[in-house]
Write a protein that holds these residues in place. Structure first.
Motif, PDB file in Angstrom:
ATOM      1  N   GLU A   1       0.831  -1.210   0.000  1.00 56.60           N
ATOM      2  CA  GLU A   1       0.000   0.000   0.000  1.00 56.60           C
ATOM      3  C   GLU A   1       0.864   1.258   0.000  1.00 56.60           C
ATOM      4  O   GLU A   1       0.535   2.252  -0.665  1.00 56.60           O
ATOM      5  N   LYS A   2       1.970   1.215   0.744  1.00 59.22           N
ATOM      6  CA  LYS A   2       2.902   2.354   0.743  1.00 59.22           C
ATOM      7  C   LYS A   2       3.506   2.556  -0.640  1.00 59.22           C
ATOM      8  O   LYS A   2       3.651   3.694  -1.113  1.00 59.22           O
ATOM      9  N   LEU A   3       3.858   1.446  -1.275  1.00 57.19           N
ATOM     10  CA  LEU A   3       4.437   1.529  -2.618  1.00 57.19           C
ATOM     11  C   LEU A   3       3.417   2.064  -3.622  1.00 57.19           C
ATOM     12  O   LEU A   3       3.754   2.853  -4.507  1.00 57.19           O
ATOM     13  N   LYS A   4       2.166   1.660  -3.484  1.00 57.40           N
ATOM     14  CA  LYS A   4       1.113   2.142  -4.383  1.00 57.40           C
ATOM     15  C   LYS A   4       0.890   3.641  -4.201  1.00 57.40           C
ATOM     16  O   LYS A   4       0.652   4.359  -5.177  1.00 57.40           O
ATOM     17  N   ALA A   5       0.966   4.104  -2.947  1.00 54.81           N
ATOM     18  CA  ALA A   5       0.838   5.542  -2.675  1.00 54.81           C
ATOM     19  C   ALA A   5       1.992   6.298  -3.320  1.00 54.81           C
ATOM     20  O   ALA A   5       1.814   7.393  -3.875  1.00 54.81           O
ATOM     21  N   ARG A   6       3.189   5.699  -3.249  1.00 60.35           N
ATOM     22  CA  ARG A   6       4.372   6.301  -3.869  1.00 60.35           C
ATOM     23  C   ARG A   6       4.210   6.360  -5.390  1.00 60.35           C
ATOM     24  O   ARG A   6       4.599   7.347  -6.028  1.00 60.35           O
ATOM     25  N   VAL A   7       3.618   5.323  -5.977  1.00 60.93           N
ATOM     26  CA  VAL A   7       3.377   5.289  -7.417  1.00 60.93           C
ATOM     27  C   VAL A   7       2.458   6.435  -7.833  1.00 60.93           C
ATOM     28  O   VAL A   7       2.726   7.146  -8.811  1.00 60.93           O
ATOM     29  N   LYS A   8       1.377   6.634  -7.085  1.00 61.24           N
ATOM     30  CA  LYS A   8       0.444   7.734  -7.393  1.00 61.24           C
ATOM     31  C   LYS A   8       1.140   9.086  -7.296  1.00 61.24           C
ATOM     32  O   LYS A   8       0.908   9.983  -8.118  1.00 61.24           O
ATOM     33  N   GLU A   9       2.004   9.221  -6.293  1.00 60.85           N
ATOM     34  CA  GLU A   9       2.742  10.466  -6.092  1.00 60.85           C
ATOM     35  C   GLU A   9       3.662  10.753  -7.275  1.00 60.85           C
ATOM     36  O   GLU A   9       3.746  11.876  -7.765  1.00 60.85           O
ATOM     37  N   LEU A  10       4.347   9.714  -7.739  1.00 57.24           N
ATOM     38  CA  LEU A  10       5.270   9.881  -8.865  1.00 57.24           C
ATOM     39  C   LEU A  10       4.520  10.104 -10.180  1.00 57.24           C
ATOM     40  O   LEU A  10       4.949  10.901 -11.018  1.00 57.24           O
ATOM     41  N   GLU A  11       3.426   9.386 -10.373  1.00 53.88           N
ATOM     42  CA  GLU A  11       2.651   9.524 -11.605  1.00 53.88           C
ATOM     43  C   GLU A  11       2.114  10.942 -11.764  1.00 53.88           C
ATOM     44  O   GLU A  11       1.985  11.438 -12.888  1.00 53.88           O
ATOM     45  N   ALA A  12       1.797  11.597 -10.634  1.00 56.02           N
ATOM     46  CA  ALA A  12       1.285  12.970 -10.677  1.00 56.02           C
ATOM     47  C   ALA A  12       2.336  13.947 -11.182  1.00 56.02           C
ATOM     48  O   ALA A  12       2.011  15.040 -11.669  1.00 56.02           O
ATOM     49  N   LYS A  13       3.602  13.561 -11.073  1.00 53.14           N
ATOM     50  CA  LYS A  13       4.700  14.433 -11.495  1.00 53.14           C
ATOM     51  C   LYS A  13       5.085  14.232 -12.965  1.00 53.14           C
ATOM     52  O   LYS A  13       5.928  14.960 -13.482  1.00 53.14           O
ATOM     53  N   ILE A  14       4.501  13.235 -13.601  1.00 51.41           N
ATOM     54  CA  ILE A  14       4.887  12.888 -14.972  1.00 51.41           C
ATOM     55  C   ILE A  14       3.833  13.380 -15.958  1.00 51.41           C
ATOM     56  O   ILE A  14       2.624  13.269 -15.697  1.00 51.41           O
ATOM     57  N   GLU A  15       4.299  13.884 -17.069  1.00 50.99           N
ATOM     58  CA  GLU A  15       3.406  14.350 -18.129  1.00 50.99           C
ATOM     59  C   GLU A  15       2.496  13.201 -18.581  1.00 50.99           C
ATOM     60  O   GLU A  15       2.980  12.083 -18.808  1.00 50.99           O
ATOM     61  N   PRO A  16       1.191  13.426 -18.716  1.00 47.28           N
ATOM     62  CA  PRO A  16       0.236  12.357 -19.070  1.00 47.28           C
ATOM     63  C   PRO A  16       0.618  11.564 -20.320  1.00 47.28           C
ATOM     64  O   PRO A  16       0.525  10.335 -20.318  1.00 47.28           O
ATOM     65  N   ARG A  17       1.049  12.257 -21.385  1.00 45.83           N
ATOM     66  CA  ARG A  17       1.416  11.555 -22.620  1.00 45.83           C
ATOM     67  C   ARG A  17       2.602  10.626 -22.390  1.00 45.83           C
ATOM     68  O   ARG A  17       2.610   9.484 -22.846  1.00 45.83           O
ATOM     69  N   LEU A  18       3.599  11.107 -21.665  1.00 41.23           N
ATOM     70  CA  LEU A  18       4.788  10.311 -21.377  1.00 41.23           C
ATOM     71  C   LEU A  18       4.434   9.131 -20.473  1.00 41.23           C
ATOM     72  O   LEU A  18       4.918   8.015 -20.671  1.00 41.23           O
ATOM     73  N   LEU A  19       3.556   9.385 -19.506  1.00 42.39           N
ATOM     74  CA  LEU A  19       3.133   8.323 -18.589  1.00 42.39           C
ATOM     75  C   LEU A  19       2.375   7.230 -19.337  1.00 42.39           C
ATOM     76  O   LEU A  19       2.594   6.034 -19.102  1.00 42.39           O
ATOM     77  N   THR A  20       1.506   7.637 -20.259  1.00 40.16           N
ATOM     78  CA  THR A  20       0.748   6.670 -21.068  1.00 40.16           C
ATOM     79  C   THR A  20       1.688   5.820 -21.908  1.00 40.16           C
ATOM     80  O   THR A  20       1.527   4.601 -22.005  1.00 40.16           O
ATOM     81  N   SER A  21       2.678   6.468 -22.519  1.00 44.93           N
ATOM     82  CA  SER A  21       3.660   5.739 -23.342  1.00 44.93           C
ATOM     83  C   SER A  21       4.457   4.760 -22.483  1.00 44.93           C
ATOM     84  O   SER A  21       4.686   3.616 -22.887  1.00 44.93           O
ATOM     85  N   PHE A  22       4.870   5.222 -21.311  1.00 47.89           N
ATOM     86  CA  PHE A  22       5.638   4.377 -20.394  1.00 47.89           C
ATOM     87  C   PHE A  22       4.831   3.134 -19.993  1.00 47.89           C
ATOM     88  O   PHE A  22       5.346   2.011 -19.996  1.00 47.89           O
ATOM     89  N   LYS A  23       3.563   3.334 -19.657  1.00 49.37           N
ATOM     90  CA  LYS A  23       2.699   2.211 -19.250  1.00 49.37           C
ATOM     91  C   LYS A  23       2.506   1.222 -20.391  1.00 49.37           C
ATOM     92  O   LYS A  23       2.476   0.013 -20.173  1.00 49.37           O
ATOM     93  N   ARG A  24       2.374   1.755 -21.613  1.00 44.80           N
ATOM     94  CA  ARG A  24       2.209   0.880 -22.775  1.00 44.80           C
ATOM     95  C   ARG A  24       3.472   0.046 -23.001  1.00 44.80           C
ATOM     96  O   ARG A  24       3.387  -1.169 -23.254  1.00 44.80           O
ATOM     97  N   ILE A  25       4.639   0.697 -22.897  1.00 38.75           N
ATOM     98  CA  ILE A  25       5.914  -0.013 -23.083  1.00 38.75           C
ATOM     99  C   ILE A  25       6.073  -1.081 -21.998  1.00 38.75           C
ATOM    100  O   ILE A  25       6.443  -2.220 -22.277  1.00 38.75           O
ATOM    101  N   ARG A  26       5.775  -0.703 -20.774  1.00 40.26           N
ATOM    102  CA  ARG A  26       5.901  -1.631 -19.639  1.00 40.26           C
ATOM    103  C   ARG A  26       4.964  -2.831 -19.781  1.00 40.26           C
ATOM    104  O   ARG A  26       5.327  -3.957 -19.471  1.00 40.26           O
ATOM    105  N   LYS A  27       3.763  -2.575 -20.282  1.00 32.55           N
ATOM    106  CA  LYS A  27       2.781  -3.654 -20.456  1.00 32.55           C
ATOM    107  C   LYS A  27       3.251  -4.661 -21.505  1.00 32.55           C
ATOM    108  O   LYS A  27       3.052  -5.874 -21.356  1.00 32.55           O
ATOM    109  N   ASN A  28       3.879  -4.161 -22.565  1.00 32.31           N
ATOM    110  CA  ASN A  28       4.344  -5.045 -23.645  1.00 32.31           C
ATOM    111  C   ASN A  28       5.668  -5.727 -23.330  1.00 32.31           C
ATOM    112  O   ASN A  28       6.018  -6.710 -23.985  1.00 32.31           O
TER     113      ASN A  28
END
Length: 289
Positions: free
Chosen positions: A168-195
């Motif tokens: 749960e602490k790690l998930k909170a940290r993930v949300k905190e970091l995701e808020a600092k990342i540009e949405p387009r870049l975050l979407t691309s990162f998630k797509r790359i990570r998923k594949n």
């Protein structure tokens, strides 16, 4: 203090934040890996139980249909018996052979109908017995699967309870970091990570190669990565590339691999405990005594 717009962050900061996000997500993956195949086993058991339950419902419907068919056949038998009795009574009042033959054929036909209905009833009863045996077998299997499911769920819950707080602490940290990342870049990162097979969306350059697919990176591209002027992806696997120094990873200049700090610490300890050169003669004298 005004919140910093992610789109205005320099490339260096974006890459650092992305790498921190990757490290946090990898930690979550490690926690989930502790569960092993348990979640899949639980899901498989639940699916199997659901399938068996559906099968039991179908068997029960078939039993009901056979019972309804038996009831209908019994009704047809009663009707046929009544017709036979009526035709037999009419035989006493026949006036010619033609009427007698007609009534005899009707009696024979209704008798055959009764025999046929009895045959259908016996077959239906046999099928009902088969279905009841199948139903009982399914009930035993479901009971066994439910017992196994309860054990698997208890085991999974125990493992999850051990890692829940940290996860749960790690998930909170993930949300905190995701808020600092540009949405387009975050979407691309998630797509790359998923594949990606290993779940790595951003990797550092290791031994002049991509840390994800291990294909060689040209020197000019490596220089561009070190400049931190733009976000660069591997032309082979599509992962985002980051300079190891920016990622906070120390690379051994001889081997080109990440330094193992633990081994170095052990060596230092051993060296510290070893005798000084000046103490060796004194040790030798004490051994002679």
């Amino acid at each position: 203090m005004a919140k910093k717009d992610p789109t205005e962050m320099p490339v260096e900061e974006r890459l650092k934040t992305l790498y921190q996000l990757q490290a946090t997500l990898s930690s979550i993956d490690e926690k989930r890996a502790l569960r092993g195949e348990l979640p899949l086993e639980v899901q498989d058991l639940e699916d199997e139980i659901e399938g068996l339950t559906t099968r039991m419902d179908k068997i029960q419907r078939e039993i009901n249909e056979f019972e309804q068919a038996i009831s209908m056949k019994k009704g047809e038998i009663e009707t046929a018996k009544a017709s036979v009795e009526r035709y037999k009574n009419q035989l006493n009042d026949v006036k010619n052979n033609r009427e007698y033959d007609t009534l005899s054929k009707e009696i024979e036909y209704q008798t055959l109908e009764i025999e046929l209905c009895n045959k259908k009833i016996r077959e239906a009863n046999a099928r009902i017995e088969e279905k009841k045996v199948e139903l009982a077998q399914n009930q035993e299997i479901i009971a066994d699967r439910n017992q196994a499911l309860d054990l698997k769920k208890a085991e999974l819950e125990e493992i999850m309870a051990e890692t829940r707080t940290e996860e749960e602490k790690l998930k909170a940290r993930v949300k905190e970091l995701e808020a600092k990342i540009e949405p387009r870049l975050l979407t691309s990162f998630k797509r790359i990570r998923k594949n990606a097979r290993n779940g790595l969306g951003i990797v550092y350059v290791q031994r002049d190669a991509c840390g994800g697919c291990f294909n060689k990176i040209p020197p000019q591209r490596q220089l561009d990565i070190k400049m931190h002027k733009k976000i660069i992806v591997c032309e082979y696997c599509g992962r985002i590339l980051i300079d190891p120094e920016l990622a906070g990873v120390k690379i051994d200049k001889v081997t080109g691999e990440e330094k193992k700090t633990r081994k170095r610490a052990i060596r230092k300890t051993i060296k510290k405990e070893a005798p000084e050169i000046d103490d060796v003669p004194e040790m030798m004298d004490s051994m002679d005594d």
